[in-house]
Enzyme design. Structure first.
Site, PDB file in Angstrom:
ATOM      1  CE  LYS A 287      19.418  20.429  -2.972  1.00  0.00           C
ATOM      2  NZ  LYS A 287      19.129  21.857  -4.038  1.00  0.00           N
TER       3      LYS A 287
ATOM      4  N   GLY B 137      26.803  24.223  -8.338  1.00  0.00           N
ATOM      5  CA  GLY B 137      27.255  24.199  -9.622  1.00  0.00           C
ATOM      6  C   GLY B 137      28.455  22.560  -9.404  1.00  0.00           C
TER       7      GLY B 137
END
Lengths: 438, 438
Positions: free
Chosen positions: B211, B309
């Site tokens: 990331k 999520g």
């Protein structure tokens, strides 16, 4: 791409309406940095309109570029992008309209005109197939318009809550930390340049109201006229209230909120509020701004940063300018069909309340107040009796209620003021509701 | 606009590679919500490729849309936008390449392929005049790629610092709050579904490394190969370290950082770090993510929200899909000329260090350690002696140094390990530097 294509020679022309501290920062960003560093999107400052051409400015601009002649910018075909930094509605609204109608893109930092006449201006932009961008109008350098306009488009926004006026947050933070009173801190803020000589726009909540109006229109795809937004400023917040709030586990901030509720609609409000000390909003201090966005898909997001200042504002303006220069897509279709959204009444707002009274220090006073509250269907969560003045026979009574409806509270307050034993209702403050305090 | 125009019939076709929890959330967002609510940008799920077509899925999709046949999505002319949710490099890289070459836009949540092969894929997208967007690959639903790509383009980014792995942050938060040890909390995280059966990608820092590599490339317009990024995971952080760090005014977080320094260049690093308790990063708990961006114009910005999520990830994916459907501008010019940026060496990193030793509990031990540190030009800020074990004659020695160069510290550590009086070097942790603690 015709409306946003670059001309073949020298890139896109930028015209500035205003060359004060923000305008100068924008001009510097273009002249000293952008032109050399991102040659893929060439920009040139073609013209800048000022009130006084003789004033010395801290940017290396050809003097011939600077004039008092509006026609060098508005509707000048060499100017592809008009950057409006004048502020206020009049004459900014007319100038922006004229520029858009002439096929110019407009980037503005003007929250007041976007709040009061933004829908008309956005419609004019769409009709003329040009852009009207306004990231800099809210929360300074914090990207919040961009995320709402682009990144979060799949979400239904459930609430926007923010501290979006740096001046009042500076004042309230000082009051909280130093126990100082409003008038003293205001004078200090004025001498530091954080507050205007006429502080009305900030301390009476107008600035925050304009900004939440702009954010709410964007987030809820609906018009939120400034006169339907509940507004209270911070003049009535006292040093004592910070002391008592702190004992109860709270601090006090000027909040701007737009909240959608399926049953009652969209409620927008600006007012000082008690904030639980353990939520992040309580720690946003000084001239910082912060916006909490709750989306139904993404959940709660938090954006924080400098809410004002020449360079942060220039960062936001330049983000919009470069977006246009790179050929942002036409906004015609997306702004053509704003969906109506019912506007809720402040009367229906439900929250806990903090009430501070000066009352006679004798038995039965609390019983009288509790009875009036009970008659309005409001129950008491806790009571503090403070600062008893034996000589004069009165004391501070601080009441925290359970959640109550605004209209009930307002009628109870009228009755409380009528009680013989109540000398004065000093403060009535709302407690902001946080469902989940992680 | 040819590459992003909508077809006349039925809007843009979306094809999904993967229909797990995130793919299902994306499909639901299109089918149940987007189609009815934003008719200006019509989207349709044309095809979804899965491994097992018989699996029950919580979205109302025509069964004929779901298949195991890759050709229903990749290079299918009815699919305008390919949403890649497979993860990993192989075969995702090949599928994305094939889609881009076939003129399809691609939206991906795949940080690994964007970190390891992103430059090639972005070049392929530019050559084919299509978009490759990847907001969902970093920090879940938090808009961070979008702001860096659009809103903050006028800034030189000075640093990016974040907590961008929810699993390790959940584990470290539990360790901090409960005094638990790593292995126990990892088991709990696994049983709660917050950690994988093989937790390597998270706990050894690979996920955060991918990331920060993606963010650094975007922020610094330069390639940051994953193998030049310093990486340490959290397996060596012990319950004791939280206890001692807390006494010293710190907590411990897995930080991912990319920081530009005019002299030494760009340093990217992922490692556990001591964070002063009074900075916001110290309060990012549980599975939350946060990214702090410092730009030279805007100053410090803070973005926080759910880092993972299905719905937050779908929010980011849909933001990109709708951006394409609205006709995002061609990315050809802006991605064509990445400027080289020198890559700094971790050896040159300077920070305070926290050292925990198990040492003999006898006079002179600290003098020996201090001498070794002094020989490496490292001075001591403070020392704690803790948990003396009288029976075995040893104790914990916790040393906080003044700022020191990494290479000096590494050589000092080698020498310290050789000391007779030092039984074990238990922990060596960096202290993150915060210049301005407001």
């Amino acid at each position: 791409m015709s409306s946003s294509a670059r001309s073949d020679e020298g890139g896109m022309g930028v015209g500035l309406l205003g060359l004060g501290v923000v305008g100068t920062a924008v001009a510097k960003a273009i002249v000293e940095r952008h032109r050399s560093e991102d040659p893929s999107v060439p920009l040139n400052v073609v013209a800048a309109v000022v009130r006084d051409t003789s004033r010395k400015r801290d940017v290396d601009l050809d003097p011939s570029v600077i004039s008092t002649n509006l026609d060098t910018v508005v509707a000048n075909p060499d100017v592809d992008i008009v950057v409006e930094l004048m502020g206020g509605v009049d004459p900014a609204f007319d100038y922006i309209t004229k520029a858009l109608e002439a096929g110019q893109h407009v980037v503005t930092a003007n929250k007041e005109v976007m709040a009061k006449r933004g829908s008309e201006l956005l419609a004019t932009a769409a009709e003329n197939n040009v852009h009207l961008f306004y990231e800099a109008s809210v929360a300074g350098g914090i990207p919040i318009i961009g995320p709402l306009m682009n990144d979060l488009t799949a979400n239904k926004i459930q609430s926007l809550r923010g501290i979006i006026n740096g001046t009042t947050n500076f004042i309230l933070t000082k009051m909280a930390h130093e126990g100082a009173d409003f008038d003293d801190v205001l004078s200090e803020a004025q001498s530091l340049g954080y507050a205007e000589a006429d502080p009305t726009a900030d301390v009476d909540g107008f600035d925050a109201l304009y900004k939440i109006s702009v954010l709410a229109r964007l987030a809820y795809h609906t018009e939120v006229p400034v006169d339907v937004i509940h507004r209270e400023g911070i003049r009535e917040v006292h040093a004592k209230d910070f002391r008592y709030a702190s004992e109860l586990g709270y601090t006090i901030k000027l909040l701007a909120v737009a909240q959608a509720n399926g049953e009652s609609g969209l409620l927008s409000r600006v007012h000082p509020a008690l904030i639980p000390l353990d939520v992040p909003m309580a720690s946003v201090n000084g001239v910082l701004n912060a916006v909490e966005v709750e989306g139904d898909l993404v959940g709660p997001l938090w954006f924080q940063g400098p809410g004002a200042g020449p360079n942060p504002t220039a960062s936001a303006v330049m983000g919009d300018v470069i977006r246009i220069a790179k050929g942002a897509p036409s906004n015609g279709s997306s702004s053509s069909a704003p969906k109506p959204f019912p506007i809720a009444s402040m009367d229906d707002h439900v929250c806990q309340y903090y009430i501070r009274l000066t009352a006679s220090d004798r038995p039965g006073v609390l019983a009288n107040v509790a009875r009036v509250l009970g008659d309005a269907d409001i129950s008491i969560n806790s009571v503090l009796q403070k600062d008893t003045d034996i000589e004069n026979g009165h004391a501070d009574l601080v009441i925290m209620t359970h959640p109550a409806r605004e209209s009930n509270m307002q009628s109870a307050v009228s009755s409380i003021k009528e009680l013989d034993s109540v000398l004065r209702l000093d403060s009535l403050l709302r407690v902001e509701t946080y469902g989940d305090r992680a």
